[in-house]
Design a protein around this motif. Structure first.
Motif, PDB file in Angstrom:
ATOM      1  N   VAL A 105      15.481  -7.556  -1.679  1.00  0.00           N
ATOM      2  CA  VAL A 105      15.028  -8.927  -2.736  1.00  0.00           C
ATOM      3  C   VAL A 105      16.305  -9.682  -2.796  1.00  0.00           C
ATOM      4  CG1 VAL A 105      14.633  -9.180  -4.878  1.00  0.00           C
ATOM      5  CG2 VAL A 105      13.397  -7.386  -3.925  1.00  0.00           C
ATOM      6  N   MET A 248       8.386 -11.299   1.744  1.00  0.00           N
ATOM      7  CA  MET A 248       8.732 -10.117   1.171  1.00  0.00           C
ATOM      8  C   MET A 248       7.987  -9.240   1.478  1.00  0.00           C
ATOM      9  SD  MET A 248      11.078  -9.032  -1.073  1.00  0.00           S
ATOM     10  CE  MET A 248      11.150  -7.465  -0.910  1.00  0.00           C
ATOM     11  N   VAL A 305       7.069  -7.225  -7.859  1.00  0.00           N
ATOM     12  CA  VAL A 305       8.234  -8.501  -7.114  1.00  0.00           C
ATOM     13  C   VAL A 305       7.249  -9.618  -6.902  1.00  0.00           C
ATOM     14  CG1 VAL A 305       9.664  -8.786  -5.174  1.00  0.00           C
ATOM     15  CG2 VAL A 305       9.680  -6.541  -6.225  1.00  0.00           C
TER      16      VAL A 305
END
Length: 320
Positions: A105, A248, A305
């Motif tokens: 991240v 991601m 996320v």
């Protein structure tokens, strides 16, 4: 005018309001059927895709979550409550894999900025931009196994990269054997191997950019940094959101090949990710229920996320 012929001023029977009412009455059912058909058409077209997603994605996901609450070995199929999740919380390898998710991240803005800047330079037509477009995309067509094997040779302790560093007086670096460095090395290789797809997405986003804004910035004397920050980024907010989320997801679910070839989770488990941990528990330790619990945790982490990224990027776009 012949005698007996109807006068043009005389309306035939059934004309007027009654006739209009009859026409309207006859037309309404046809219009209603057409209106209902137009309303149902999108649902009919989307139904096969929705059915495929439900059967091949959502239903297995529900089964996996349900399976994560059962036991392994002698307790196979027996409900065990949260035992698998408690075991995950106590497993140091799984905690390392979650820590590495946090590292991904933190490195995500770098993974997005690199293709974004390169796409900007290509869009601004730097010399050789056509060649650069092909060169940058080329790694995306290579298999992760091939990429991992190539970089294993390049980054070996006696490899060409350390030999090159030795010519400038820098000692050999254990790129893949140092627990504090191995994860950064693998992530760097992954970024190199996959940023070509993000580059293509950014170039597609640039096709929607209003060129007059760039001309206005150039006339006002804006620097390249100011043009990127105040013109390009606000204009490509949706594209940036898409690249952030897909990059991601790729980092969390598409690094298994590199990890398996380059480090096999080592050294000392420092390069474990949830994806590699799931494979280890399922394929090596024969604990499918525990692997299902880890898969559920990975799904929740990706969902959280992703939502946080979209929320933060939307707020940043509104502020700009």
């Amino acid at each position: 005018m012949p005698i007996g012929s109807p006068s043009p001023l005389v309306r035939p029977a059934g004309s007027g309001r009654a006739g209009a009412a009859a026409v309207t009455h006859q037309g309404r059912p046809r219009d209603a059927r057409r209106w209902r058909a137009e309303r149902l058409a999108p649902y009919v077209l989307v139904a096969p895709a929705v059915l495929i997603i439900v059967v091949l994605r959502l239903w297995p996901l529900v089964l996996g979550v349900n399976f994560s609450f059962t036991g392994d070995g002698e307790l196979n199929g027996t409900p065990v409550g949260l035992s698998n999740y408690l075991e995950l919380a106590a497993d140091p390898l799984f905690r390392i894999s979650l820590r590495n998710v946090g590292l991904l991240v933190l490195l995500l803005p770098v993974a997005v900025a690199i293709p974004g800047l390169l796409a900007t330079f290509i869009y601004l037509r730097v010399p050789g931009h056509r060649v650069y477009r092909s060169v940058y995309f080329f790694p995306a067509v290579l298999s992760p196994v091939i990429v991992g094997a190539i970089f294993n040779l390049m980054l070996g302790y006696d490899g060409p990269l350390n030999a090159l560093l030795g010519t400038v007086g820098v000692g050999p670096v254990d790129w893949l054997g140092d627990p504090g460095l191995a994860m950064f090395t693998v992530v760097g290789v992954h970024i190199w191997a996959t940023f070509g797809m993000a580059l293509v997405v950014f170039l597609a986003g640039f096709s929607t950019l209003d060129a007059s804004l760039l001309d206005a910035a150039r006339v006002d004397g804006a620097s390249l940094r100011q043009t990127i920050w105040h013109v390009i980024i606000p204009s490509l907010t949706r594209t940036i959101q898409f690249v952030f989320v897909t990059t991601m997801i790729g980092m969390l679910t598409s690094m298994f090949g590199l990890l398996f070839v380059m480090t096999s989770g080592g050294p000392e488990g420092s390069t474990y990710l949830p994806e590699f941990y799931i494979w280890h528990q399922q394929g090596q330790m024969n604990q499918p229920a525990l692997a299902s619990a880890a898969s559920t945790v990975l799904f929740v982490v990706m969902l959280v996320v992703g939502l946080l990224q979209i929320t933060l990027l939307r707020r940043a776009g509104r502020q700009d």
